[in-house]
Motif scaffolding. Structure first.
Motif, PDB file in Angstrom:
ATOM      1  N   LEU A 183      17.907  10.554  33.004  1.00 50.95           N
ATOM      2  CA  LEU A 183      17.901  11.659  32.044  1.00 50.95           C
ATOM      3  C   LEU A 183      19.333  12.082  31.744  1.00 50.95           C
ATOM      4  CD1 LEU A 183      15.039  13.965  33.423  1.00 50.95           C
ATOM      5  CD2 LEU A 183      14.875  12.142  31.702  1.00 50.95           C
ATOM      6  N   ASP A 184      19.598  12.341  30.474  1.00 47.52           N
ATOM      7  CA  ASP A 184      20.901  12.852  30.055  1.00 47.52           C
ATOM      8  C   ASP A 184      20.784  14.366  29.877  1.00 47.52           C
ATOM      9  OD1 ASP A 184      23.516  12.982  29.154  1.00 47.52           O
ATOM     10  OD2 ASP A 184      23.299  11.284  27.765  1.00 47.52           O
ATOM     11  N   TRP A 185      21.919  15.019  29.618  1.00 48.86           N
ATOM     12  CA  TRP A 185      21.869  16.443  29.270  1.00 48.86           C
ATOM     13  C   TRP A 185      20.890  16.632  28.119  1.00 48.86           C
ATOM     14  CZ3 TRP A 185      23.876  19.352  32.792  1.00 48.86           C
ATOM     15  CH2 TRP A 185      25.078  19.042  33.423  1.00 48.86           C
ATOM     16  N   GLY A 186      20.044  17.632  28.232  1.00 48.65           N
ATOM     17  CA  GLY A 186      19.121  17.962  27.155  1.00 48.65           C
ATOM     18  C   GLY A 186      17.812  17.202  27.194  1.00 48.65           C
ATOM     19  N   GLN A 187      17.648  16.255  28.109  1.00 46.82           N
ATOM     20  CA  GLN A 187      16.412  15.489  28.182  1.00 46.82           C
ATOM     21  C   GLN A 187      15.532  15.971  29.329  1.00 46.82           C
ATOM     22  OE1 GLN A 187      18.015  11.386  28.320  1.00 46.82           O
ATOM     23  NE2 GLN A 187      17.126  11.126  26.279  1.00 46.82           N
ATOM     24  N   GLY A 188      14.234  15.713  29.187  1.00 48.30           N
ATOM     25  CA  GLY A 188      13.272  16.094  30.217  1.00 48.30           C
ATOM     26  C   GLY A 188      12.331  14.950  30.521  1.00 48.30           C
ATOM     27  N   LEU A 189      11.630  15.060  31.633  1.00 48.14           N
ATOM     28  CA  LEU A 189      10.720  14.016  32.095  1.00 48.14           C
ATOM     29  C   LEU A 189       9.354  14.611  32.393  1.00 48.14           C
ATOM     30  CD1 LEU A 189      10.015  11.193  33.348  1.00 48.14           C
ATOM     31  CD2 LEU A 189      10.972  12.062  35.498  1.00 48.14           C
ATOM     32  N   ALA A 190       8.324  13.893  31.989  1.00 50.14           N
ATOM     33  CA  ALA A 190       6.949  14.203  32.387  1.00 50.14           C
ATOM     34  C   ALA A 190       6.292  12.885  32.778  1.00 50.14           C
ATOM     35  CB  ALA A 190       6.185  14.878  31.252  1.00 50.14           C
ATOM     36  N   TYR A 191       5.494  12.881  33.856  1.00 47.59           N
ATOM     37  CA  TYR A 191       4.843  11.635  34.248  1.00 47.59           C
ATOM     38  C   TYR A 191       3.514  11.914  34.940  1.00 47.59           C
ATOM     39  CZ  TYR A 191       5.818  12.082  39.272  1.00 47.59           C
ATOM     40  OH  TYR A 191       5.833  12.493  40.579  1.00 47.59           O
ATOM     41  N   ARG A 192       2.698  10.890  34.955  1.00 51.06           N
ATOM     42  CA  ARG A 192       1.395  10.940  35.609  1.00 51.06           C
ATOM     43  C   ARG A 192       1.187   9.616  36.342  1.00 51.06           C
ATOM     44  NH1 ARG A 192      -3.068  11.160  31.298  1.00 51.06           N
ATOM     45  NH2 ARG A 192      -2.317   9.028  31.020  1.00 51.06           N
ATOM     46  N   VAL A 193       0.580   9.667  37.521  1.00 49.90           N
ATOM     47  CA  VAL A 193       0.258   8.470  38.290  1.00 49.90           C
ATOM     48  C   VAL A 193      -1.255   8.303  38.330  1.00 49.90           C
ATOM     49  CG1 VAL A 193       0.445   7.300  40.521  1.00 49.90           C
ATOM     50  CG2 VAL A 193       2.308   8.772  39.725  1.00 49.90           C
ATOM     51  N   ARG A 194      -1.692   7.080  38.060  1.00 41.82           N
ATOM     52  CA  ARG A 194      -3.124   6.798  38.137  1.00 41.82           C
ATOM     53  C   ARG A 194      -3.359   5.710  39.181  1.00 41.82           C
ATOM     54  NH1 ARG A 194      -3.968   6.246  33.202  1.00 41.82           N
ATOM     55  NH2 ARG A 194      -3.850   3.978  33.031  1.00 41.82           N
ATOM     56  N   TYR A 195      -4.205   6.011  40.157  1.00 43.47           N
ATOM     57  CA  TYR A 195      -4.643   5.033  41.153  1.00 43.47           C
ATOM     58  C   TYR A 195      -5.947   4.434  40.639  1.00 43.47           C
ATOM     59  CZ  TYR A 195      -1.354   7.454  44.263  1.00 43.47           C
ATOM     60  OH  TYR A 195      -0.238   8.010  44.821  1.00 43.47           O
ATOM     61  N   GLU A 196      -5.933   3.149  40.368  1.00 42.47           N
ATOM     62  CA  GLU A 196      -7.095   2.503  39.769  1.00 42.47           C
ATOM     63  C   GLU A 196      -8.208   2.316  40.798  1.00 42.47           C
ATOM     64  OE1 GLU A 196      -7.090   2.297  36.703  1.00 42.47           O
ATOM     65  OE2 GLU A 196      -4.960   2.284  36.143  1.00 42.47           O
ATOM     66  N   GLY A 197      -9.447   2.273  40.310  1.00 44.09           N
ATOM     67  CA  GLY A 197     -10.594   2.081  41.181  1.00 44.09           C
ATOM     68  C   GLY A 197     -10.653   0.667  41.734  1.00 44.09           C
ATOM     69  N   THR A 198     -11.074   0.552  42.980  1.00 45.29           N
ATOM     70  CA  THR A 198     -11.233  -0.757  43.616  1.00 45.29           C
ATOM     71  C   THR A 198     -12.672  -1.027  44.027  1.00 45.29           C
ATOM     72  OG1 THR A 198     -10.772   0.142  45.816  1.00 45.29           O
ATOM     73  CG2 THR A 198      -8.896  -0.659  44.533  1.00 45.29           C
ATOM     74  N   GLY A 199     -13.526  -0.005  43.940  1.00 45.05           N
ATOM     75  CA  GLY A 199     -14.921  -0.173  44.335  1.00 45.05           C
ATOM     76  C   GLY A 199     -15.132  -0.107  45.831  1.00 45.05           C
ATOM     77  N   SER A 200     -14.062   0.048  46.617  1.00 43.53           N
ATOM     78  CA  SER A 200     -14.193   0.100  48.078  1.00 43.53           C
ATOM     79  C   SER A 200     -14.418   1.542  48.515  1.00 43.53           C
ATOM     80  CB  SER A 200     -12.934  -0.461  48.744  1.00 43.53           C
ATOM     81  OG  SER A 200     -11.788   0.241  48.290  1.00 43.53           O
TER      82      SER A 200
END
Length: 626
Positions: free
Chosen positions: A438-455
Motif C-alpha cells: 500500500l502507498d500513501w492514500g491507499q487502503g486494503l480490504a480482504y476476505r478469506v474463504r475456506y472451501e468445503g471438503t465434505g469431511s
C-alpha cells in the motif's frame, strides 16, 4: 519511476516506504521448499515409548502421518542414521559414518516414502553432525531448503560437533533451515538440538512421547515446507539496561530465556518515531499441559537514566499465543515531544527496550530464537493529508483466480500484487503469510474463504483464523471461526477485514486500531488452519483470498531528513534484511519506491486463538471507527 514519485521529487516531498523482507525472499519463486526428513534410527530408539510400543514404532507412525498430509507438489526426501550397525565399541567407526539417504528429495511419492520408513531398523550410533552434512548435500544447490531432524539423544559420534556443522552450513551461505525435534530427550540433548536449530534460523520442539511426536512432526514439517526462517544480524541482549547493545534500524536475531528481561538500546533523534518489535516462533506444545499452552511477551521502554517510561504512554504490551508463534510490536513516540524540566521519557536521546516473558507455556524450550525489529522514522515538517476515517471499501473480485503460495513467515510471505482473488491450499495446522503493498492514500480490504471438503464430523473440526498486520507487525484486525468441512468465510459478520486509508496523521487517530496504518509498505495477511480435533482427521483445505486495494497514491508527509544513513539504516544494512531498504530507487509497476525507507525486521508470527468444537465465530470489532 512513477509519475507520483517524479511529482513528489519535484515538489521536494518524501514518500516513506516501509519494507521488511530479506532480499532472498523478494526473489523466491512460489512453491514449497525441498525438505529432507532426517530420522534417528540409533539403538536407543528401540526403547519403550511411554504410550506403548517402541520409540521407533512411534517415529515411523509420525512420519507416515506427515507423508499422508504433505502437499502432492512438495519435494520430500528421507535420511536415516544408525540403521546398519550395532553399538559396540568395535563397530563405532563404521557406525559413525552410517548415514543413509533412503529417498532422494523429489516430488512427493507417498508409497515409496512409506515403504522406506517401514524398512528402517534401529540398531546403531547417533552421528547427527554427519547426517546434517549428508542431508545438506542431498538437497538442491540453491534456493530455500529445509531439514527436519528427529532425534532422541545427543550426538555420540562427535566430531564433527552437530552445532558446529549447523554454523558451518550457515556461514557457507547455504540457504538451509534445520528444524529439530527432541523425542523424549534429556537436558543435554535438548541444548544440542536447540543450538542446531538456532544456528540456521529454525525451530526446536520437544515431543515427550509418541502421541506428542505424532502431533508435532507434521506441523514442524509443514513449517519447513513453507520455509519458515528466523533471520537477522546476531545480537545479545543484556540482563540490565547498562551495557545493552545499541541497535540501529534493521533486523536482529537473539535468543530469549524464560527467567528475566533482556535489554536493547536504541538512539532516537529528536522528533523521530521509533519502532521496536519481537517475533518468537515455536510449534505448539502439548495441548493438555497442566499449566496451559499460552505464552505472553511484554515490551517496556526506559529512558537514558533507566527510568521506567510506564505512565508516559509506554504501557507494557502483551500478546498471547497458543503455542505456535507470537509477535509483539511497540511504537515509541516520546522523542516527538520536547524535553521539559525533569520530565522523564521525553525528547531525543538513548532509550532502552526490554523484552521478557510474562507467561510461559509448559514444555516450551528454555531458550527460543527471537527476531527483533528496529525502525526509526524522522520528524516531519508537514504531516500531509488529515487523518483518514472509515473502512476501506471491499469490492468483489472479477476474473479468474490466481494461484499463490503463502510463506511460513513475514520473511517469505507470498506477494499478492493487486486486487483480485488468489488461491492456495492449507494443510491442517499450518499458518501462512501473504503481503499486499500500500502507498500513501491507499487502503486494503480482504476476505478469506475456506472451501468445503465434505469431511464433516466433530473429529474433523479445525479453527480457522486470519490476522491483518501493519508493516511494523502491529496487529490491525483479527477474525476466527470453526471450520467444519463446509465452505466458511472470514469474517462472516462483515464483508471484509480492512485498513483505513494510509496516512501519516493516522498515528493520532481517535480509533486506536487506525493508528498502525500510518506508514506505507507491505501489509501482511496471515491465514491459519488449526489441526483437526482428532489429529488424524481432516484433509487439506483449499482457500481463496479476495483482495481489494482502493485509493490512488497521494503525496505523503515532508520529512526533516531523507538522506541520513544512521536514520534509515542506509549504511551497513544488517545481513538478513532487505538490501533494497538502503537504496533510493524506483521499481516497476505499482511497487515504485520513493526516496526514503525504514529498515524494519520480519518474522514468522501469527497470534493464534484456538476454539474447541461447535460452530463459533469471532472478530475483533473496530467499533470505535464505526
Amino acid at each position: 519511476m512513477s509519475r507520483l514519485t517524479k511529482s513528489l521529487a519535484a515538489a521536494g516531498l518524501t514518500a516513506l516506504v516501509v519494507t521488511a523482507s530479506p532480499a532472498h525472499a523478494q526473489e523466491r519463486e512460489p512453491g514449497y521448499a525441498p525438505t529432507m526428513v532426517v530420522l534417528d534410527a540409533s539403538g536407543s530408539m528401540n526403547a519403550d515409548d511411554p504410550s506403548g510400543g517402541t520409540k521407533m514404532d512411534a517415529a515411523k507412525t509420525a512420519v507416515r502421518d506427515f507423508v499422508d498430509a504433505a502437499p502432492t507438489t512438495s519435494k520430500v526426501g528421507l535420511t536415516a542414521y544408525g540403521t546398519a550397525t550395532g553399538s559396540s565399541d568395535a563397530e563405532k567407526t563404521a557406525g559413525c559414518t552410517d548415514v543413509r539417504v533412503l529417498r532422494e528429495v523429489d516430488t512427493l511419492d507417498q508409497g515409496a516414502l512409506t515403504a522406506a520408513v517401514d524398512g528402517i531398523r534401529a540398531s546403531g550410533y547417533t552421528p547427527i553432525g554427519a547426517s546434517l552434512r549428508e542431508a545438506a548435500a542431498a538437497l538442491p544447490n540453491s534456493g530455500p531448503r529445509s531439514v527436519v531432524l528427529v532425534s532422541d539423544g545427543v550426538d555420540t559420534c562427535a566430531p564433527p560437533d552437530p552445532c558446529a556443522v549447523a554454523q558451518e552450513l550457515h556461514e557457507q551461505g547455504v540457504d538451509l533451515v534445520v528444524h529439530a525435534i527432541g523425542f523424549g530427550v534429556d537436558a543435554a540433548s535438548r541444548a544440542q538440538l536447540t543450538c542446531i536449530a538456532q544456528q540456521t534460523g529454525g525451530t526446536y520442539t520437544d515431543a515427550a512421547d509418541g502421541p506428542a511426536l505424532k502431533r508435532v512432526l507434521p506441523r514442524v514439517s509443514q513449517a519447513a515446507l513453507r520455509t519458515y526462517q528466523s533471520t537477522g544480524t546476531a545480537i545479545t541482549g543484556t540482563e540490565t539496561y547498562n551495557g545493552a547493545p545499541v541497535a540501529t534500524p534493521g533486523q536482529y536475531l537473539d535468543t530469549l530465556g524464560q527467567k528475566r528481561a533482556q535489554y536493547y538500546a536504541v538512539d532516537v533523534p529528536q522528533g523521530a518515531t521509533a519502532y521496536f518489535g519481537a517475533t518468537v516462533s515455536f510449534p505448539r506444545v502439548q495441548h493438555d499441559a497442566p499449566n496451559g499452552d499460552t505464552s505472553a511477551l511484554a515490551v517496556r521502554v526506559y529512558d537514558a537514566d533507566g527510568a521506567d517510561c510506564h505512565g508516559f504512554e509506554s504501557e507494557s504490551v502483551v500478546n498471547s499465543s497458543h503455542g505456535a508463534a507470537l509477535t509483539i510490536s511497540k511504537t515509541w513516540d516520546g522523542a516527538t515531544e520536547a524535553k521539559s524540566g525533569d520530565r522523564k521519557c521525553r525528547g531525543g536521546g538513548r532509550y532502552y527496550f526490554s523484552l521478557e516473558w510474562s507467561t510461559v507455556a509448559d514444555n516450551m524450550p528454555e531458550r527460543t530464537p527471537v527476531e527483533l525489529l528496529v525502525g526509526i522514522e524522522p520528524a516531519v515538517t508537514d504531516p500531509g493529508p488529515a487523518t483518514a476515517t472509515g473502512d476501506s471499501p471491499f469490492t468483489e473480485p472479477t476474473g479468474e483466480p490466481t494461484a499463490a503460495v503463502g510463506g511460513g513467515s513475514f520473511n517469505v510471505a507470498g506477494t499478492l500484487p493487486s486486487s483480485g482473488s488468489y488461491t492456495d491450499t492449507l494443510q491442517r495446522g499450518e499458518f501462512v503469510f501473504y503481503r499486499v503493498r500500500l502507498d500513501w492514500g491507499q487502503g486494503l480490504a480482504y476476505r478469506v474463504r475456506y472451501e468445503g471438503t465434505g469431511s464433516r464430523g466433530v473429529d474433523g473440526i479445525s479453527n480457522a483464523t486470519t490476522t491483518l498486520y501493519s508493516p511494523f507487525r502491529a496487529e490491525i484486525d483479527h477474525s476466527f471461526t470453526s471450520y467444519t468441512g463446509e465452505t466458511t468465510a472470514l469474517p462472516n459478520n462483515d464483508p471484509a477485514l480492512t485498513t483505513a486509508k494510509v496516512r501519516y496523521a493516522n498515528r493520532t487517530a481517535d480509533a486506536h486500531e487506525d493508528r498502525s496504518q500510518s506508514v506505507p509498505g507491505w501489509y501482511y495477511i496471515a491465514v491459519k488452519l488449526g489441526p483437526a480435533r482428532e489429529e488424524s482427521a481432516g484433509t487439506p483445505v483449499p482457500i481463496s483470498i479476495d483482495v481489494a486495494v482502493s485509493g490512488q497514491p497521494e503525496p505523503g508527509p515532508i520529512y526533516q531528513s531523507n538522506t541520513a544513513g544512521d536514520v534509515f539504516g542506509e549504511k551497513g544494512t544488517p545481513s538478513g534484511t532487505d538490501s533494497t531498504a538502503s537504496t533510493v530507487a524506483a521499481t516497476k509497476g505499482d511497487e515504485d519506491s520513493a526516496t526514503g525507507m525504514i529498515a524494519l525486521a520480519a518474522g514468522a508470527a501469527v497470534l493464534l486463538v484456538l476454539v474447541g468444537g461447535g460452530a463459533f465465530a469471532w472478530r475483533k470489532r473496530k467499533a470505535a471507527r464505526r
